[in-house]
Write an enzyme that holds these catalytic residues in place. Structure first.
Site, PDB file in Angstrom:
ATOM      1  N   ASP A  56     -19.175 -30.415  90.518  1.00  0.00           N
ATOM      2  CA  ASP A  56     -19.004 -28.976  90.733  1.00  0.00           C
ATOM      3  C   ASP A  56     -19.656 -28.476  92.015  1.00  0.00           C
ATOM      4  OD1 ASP A  56     -21.745 -28.921  90.087  1.00  0.00           O
ATOM      5  OD2 ASP A  56     -21.318 -28.527  87.985  1.00  0.00           O
ATOM      6  N   ARG A  70     -21.198 -24.142  95.420  1.00  0.00           N
ATOM      7  CA  ARG A  70     -21.261 -24.341  93.969  1.00  0.00           C
ATOM      8  C   ARG A  70     -20.054 -23.659  93.346  1.00  0.00           C
ATOM      9  NH1 ARG A  70     -21.269 -24.927  89.166  1.00  0.00           N
ATOM     10  NH2 ARG A  70     -23.030 -25.488  87.814  1.00  0.00           N
ATOM     11  N   ASP A  75     -19.338 -25.822  84.907  1.00  0.00           N
ATOM     12  CA  ASP A  75     -20.481 -26.733  84.989  1.00  0.00           C
ATOM     13  C   ASP A  75     -19.992 -28.120  84.583  1.00  0.00           C
ATOM     14  OD1 ASP A  75     -23.138 -27.688  85.187  1.00  0.00           O
ATOM     15  OD2 ASP A  75     -23.453 -27.347  83.031  1.00  0.00           O
ATOM     16  N   THR A  76     -20.360 -29.139  85.358  1.00  0.00           N
ATOM     17  CA  THR A  76     -20.028 -30.515  85.008  1.00  0.00           C
ATOM     18  C   THR A  76     -21.323 -31.290  84.767  1.00  0.00           C
ATOM     19  OG1 THR A  76     -20.017 -31.264  87.327  1.00  0.00           O
ATOM     20  CG2 THR A  76     -17.929 -30.475  86.407  1.00  0.00           C
ATOM     21  N   ARG A 121     -26.663 -21.721  98.098  1.00  0.00           N
ATOM     22  CA  ARG A 121     -25.317 -22.295  98.053  1.00  0.00           C
ATOM     23  C   ARG A 121     -24.272 -21.185  97.944  1.00  0.00           C
ATOM     24  NH1 ARG A 121     -26.152 -26.288  93.003  1.00  0.00           N
ATOM     25  NH2 ARG A 121     -26.699 -24.235  92.141  1.00  0.00           N
TER      26      ARG A 121
END
Length: 250
Positions: A56, A70, A75-76, A121
């Site tokens: 991700d 991001r 979410d991974t 990010r």
């Protein structure tokens, strides 16, 4: 009579010019490359890929600078986290993300909220040839809907629908019962041993290591950024805001 003839010739000349213009215009649209006549969807910004970091997160060139991005709203599992280490399906998510990102024209889309997170990010939706990378990862069971912070919720409903379909199919992260939770991925339930795609163990190991600290002051001496749920040092009593991270810096 001669004047009438001149007018007729002039009209014929104008008609001929119009016919030629129509033919040329038609030829342009027939033979021109598709990308020249098919502009990007409104709001999508073409960017250059530097590298894929994990499932991700990627690094791109944005406004002349290399910047980490991001992915918004998903979410991974982790691949090489300093506290959580490697999690089941983390490598699969990274490989699939890399395949997608390198398969076409990369573009990003911002929402109406903040553009950067606390780590500096960029926060964005990611597209390849106009198709959502977030949705593909969710559809394949390699990501969960997470980190929902209004007003950056433009595609939340669509993402949740895609996630629910993956849950029903029981694919990817949804093959591991109680692994994907509202607070993150429970590494304690399915500790990785070797291959991330290995089947879950039937029982939680009784020798699971633990680290105990009296308070957050002591914990931060070892883990300055705090620890997420699933880490041996995580304790609910030190997770005051119940966000799945204990003793994070304020």
């Amino acid at each position: 009579m001669a004047q009438k003839s001149r007018k007729t010739s002039k009209a014929k000349g104008s008609l001929s010019a119009l016919v030629v213009a129509v033919i040329l215009a038609g030829a342009y649209y027939i033979f021109s490359p598709e990308e020249d006549v098919s502009p990007s969807r409104e709001g999508l910004i073409p960017v250059e890929l530097v590298k894929t970091i994990d499932g991700d997160t990627i690094k791109i060139v944005y406004e002349g600078k290399e910047t980490n991005v991001r992915y918004l709203l998903i979410d991974t599992p982790e691949t090489n986290h300093p506290r959580l280490g490697k999690q089941p399906f983390g490598e699969e998510a990274k490989r699939r993300n890399q395949e997608l990102i390198n398969s076409g024209k990369l573009e990003i889309e911002f929402d109406i909220g903040q553009k950067y997170d606390k780590y500096g990010r960029l926060l964005a939706y990611i597209y390849i040839d106009g198709e959502s990378v977030q949705e593909k990862l969710l559809a394949e069971g390699l990501a969960r809907v997470a980190y929902v912070y209004p007003p950056n919720t433009r595609h939340l409903d669509d993402y949740e629908k895609v996630q629910n379909e993956a849950k029903k199919k029981g694919i990817g992260i949804w093959t591991l019962e109680d692994y994907a939770t509202d607070r993150g991925f429970d590494s304690d339930t399915y500790p990785v041993k070797g291959n991330t795609s290995s089947k879950p163990e039937s029982e939680k190991p009784s020798t699971q290591p633990t680290e105990q600290f009296a308070n957050c002051t002591e914990l931060r001496k070892v883990y300055p950024e705090g620890v997420k749920q699933g880490h041996p040092a995580y304790s609910e009593r030190m997770d005051g805001d119940k966000d799945g991270v204990a003793c994070e810096p304020r």
